[in-house]
Design an enzyme around this catalytic site. Structure first.
Site, PDB file in Angstrom:
ATOM      1  N   SER A   1      18.104  23.580  -3.082  1.00 52.99           N
ATOM      2  CA  SER A   1      17.563  25.591  -3.231  1.00 52.99           C
ATOM      3  C   SER A   1      17.823  25.558  -2.630  1.00 52.99           C
ATOM      4  O   SER A   1      17.865  27.604  -2.200  1.00 52.99           O
ATOM      5  CB  SER A   1      15.905  25.333  -3.160  1.00 52.99           C
ATOM      6  OG  SER A   1      15.081  24.222  -2.585  1.00 52.99           O
TER       7      SER A   1
ATOM      8  N   SER B   1      18.056  19.002  -2.449  1.00 51.21           N
ATOM      9  CA  SER B   1      18.555  20.665  -2.583  1.00 51.21           C
ATOM     10  C   SER B   1      19.679  20.992  -1.120  1.00 51.21           C
ATOM     11  O   SER B   1      19.312  22.343  -0.573  1.00 51.21           O
ATOM     12  CB  SER B   1      17.405  21.637  -2.164  1.00 51.21           C
ATOM     13  OG  SER B   1      16.793  21.299  -3.745  1.00 51.21           O
TER      14      SER B   1
ATOM     15  N   LYS C   1      16.799  28.722   6.741  1.00 46.02           N
ATOM     16  CA  LYS C   1      15.907  28.737   5.270  1.00 46.02           C
ATOM     17  C   LYS C   1      14.495  29.105   5.368  1.00 46.02           C
ATOM     18  O   LYS C   1      13.909  29.026   5.621  1.00 46.02           O
ATOM     19  CB  LYS C   1      16.065  27.049   4.109  1.00 46.02           C
ATOM     20  CG  LYS C   1      15.830  27.229   2.789  1.00 46.02           C
ATOM     21  CD  LYS C   1      15.673  25.559   2.520  1.00 46.02           C
ATOM     22  CE  LYS C   1      15.596  25.386   0.613  1.00 46.02           C
ATOM     23  NZ  LYS C   1      15.217  24.509   0.410  1.00 46.02           N
TER      24      LYS C   1
END
Length: 448
Positions: A131, A155, A54
């Site tokens: 996210s 997330s 990420k």
């Protein structure tokens, strides 16, 4: 590695999972791993396995955008502890994956850098979950066998649920956050994402442990989840969601949830009823901590109207400006009280089972940003618990549903044990999204 890079090249223009792919370096690392393994110098069973990261996690010399166009030239000067641990076991970083700007959003959208395409609908652009949106899409579309996300409020689990994969929300202090762009230090925690519980457990096992650069990791010793993984669920007491908490969840989500309870009962688990001391919606509405901390960290950016920022994220972060010290401290105090109340409610139960999300992935055109899609996720963060999300069915439209296994803090091994037993008796995690043709799946042995 060649198989994955070829698939990324073919699928990435539509899926948009990656911010950047380190193709040349990853292939070189794969060649080195192959030679090391053949020469008897293997670093362990994970040597040579590719992973996607990420894009809020620092890798020295690489850009960390944090999902923001305002950070396109921000190059990290050091490597995050989690990445250093991956590299020490021989994992190969494929590249960085897209995220919601500043990791602040559960739908997975990004106004300026682009929203990854949920691979379970080839025609309609749907929410990938956030996210950790790019990480979820990358694993679901078989662009990477593993990915790393972070979970301050759902997330990891939100994209795991909507993208039909497995994701683990770890307890605060299990995995170092050093070198990870913070959103809310009281809630931030990294977590592994993969197709199966076993793969998640393998990655979790090497990422956890004490790090002097993150004092919270010094509270507990590392705990290997693998010895108990095959222990099954016979005799375990698993709490079902109270009836009043089912309101608001979609019928197909609840049907999949009820089938999951029946399956686990058939494996020998005792499904028990409990009384929660508060509504989960009440916990989900306690946003003062996250908003105050995120404004402290990013307020100087969102206050600068000259910066190109996602207006939804800007509005969300600006809401933290008006939170007083009294409100923040009162919420922290109430959080501790609720944690003790939940511990008492779960006395005698090994886990609380819920749907991971109240709905399946929604079309991007139908998003209501004023809604809170993390009803079943946020209480886990607020109460310092851990939780595993895993596929447990599909709707008539072919969209994945997800089961959440929530356990007390630091009981990741229990959540993984229950989840593994479920996956041993089901095949939802083996289904392929429409964006992936079976003939294009990497050979067995490359993807765990």
């Amino acid at each position: 590695m060649d198989a994955l890079l070829a698939r990324i090249a073919a699928r990435e223009p539509k899926l948009h999972a990656f911010v950047e792919v380190y193709a040349a370096e990853a292939r070189l690392a794969a060649e080195a791993a192959d030679k090391a393994i053949r020469s008897g110098h293997a670093l362990g069973p994970l040597h040579g396995i590719p992973i996607a990261i990420k894009d809020i996690v620092d890798i020295e010399g690489r850009v960390t955008t944090g999902g923001s166009a305002s950070r396109l030239s921000h190059r990290a000067t050091a490597t995050a502890t989690v990445v250093r641990r991956m590299l020490s076991h021989g994992l190969i970083v494929l590249g960085k994956t897209h995220t919601v700007e500043f990791a602040c959003g559960a739908f997975g959208t990004n106004q300026h850098l682009g929203t990854p395409w949920n691979p379970w609908d080839a025609e309609v652009a749907r929410t990938p979950g956030g996210s950790s949106s790019g990480s979820g899409v990358a694993v679901a579309a078989r662009l990477a066998p593993w990915a790393l996300g972070t979970d301050p409020g759902g997330s990891v689990r939100q994209p795991a649920a909507w993208c039909g994969i497995t994701g683990l929300k770890t307890t605060i202090g299990r995995i170092s956050t050093h070198g990870i762009l913070p959103l809310s230090p009281s809630l931030d925690t990294p977590g592994p994402m993969a197709r199966t519980v076993r793969d998640v457990a393998l990655l979790y096992g090497i990422l956890q442990g004490p790090d002097p650069l993150d004092p919270l990791t010094l509270r507990r010793e590392a705990a290997d989840p693998m010895p108990a993984l095959e222990s099954g669920v016979r005799g375990l007491r698993l709490a079902r969601l109270p009836a009043q908490e089912r309101a608001g969840a979609a019928a197909d989500v609840l049907e999949a949830y009820d089938r999951s309870l029946a399956l686990l009962a058939g494996l020998g688990a005792q499904i028990v009823d409990i009384s929660l001391p508060f509504r989960l919606a009440d916990v989900a509405s306690m946003t003062s901590i996250a908003r105050a901390e995120s404004y402290l960290l990013n307020g100087h950016l969102v206050e600068d109207r000259g910066l190109k920022l996602d207006e939804v994220v800007r509005r969300r972060l600006l809401s933290g400006a008006g939170i007083s010290a009294q409100d923040y401290l009162a919420t922290q105090r109430r959080r501790l009280e609720m944690k003790l109340e939940m511990d008492a409610a779960l006395a005698g139960a090994h886990a609380l089972l819920t749907p991971t999300t109240a709905t399946t992935a929604v079309p991007l055109a139908q998003i209501n940003y004023d809604e809170q899609p993390t009803l079943f996720a946020r209480f886990v963060n607020m109460l310092e618990m851990c939780a595993l999300a895993l596929p447990n069915g599909f709707t008539a439209e072919g969209l994945p549903t997800s089961l959440q296994i929530a356990c007390r803090g630091y009981e990741e091994a229990m959540a993984l044990r229950i989840g593994h037993a479920y996956q041993q008796a089901s095949d939802w995690h083996e289904r392929l999204p429409p964006a992936v043709e079976r003939r294009q799946v990497a050979p067995a042995g490359l993807v765990a």
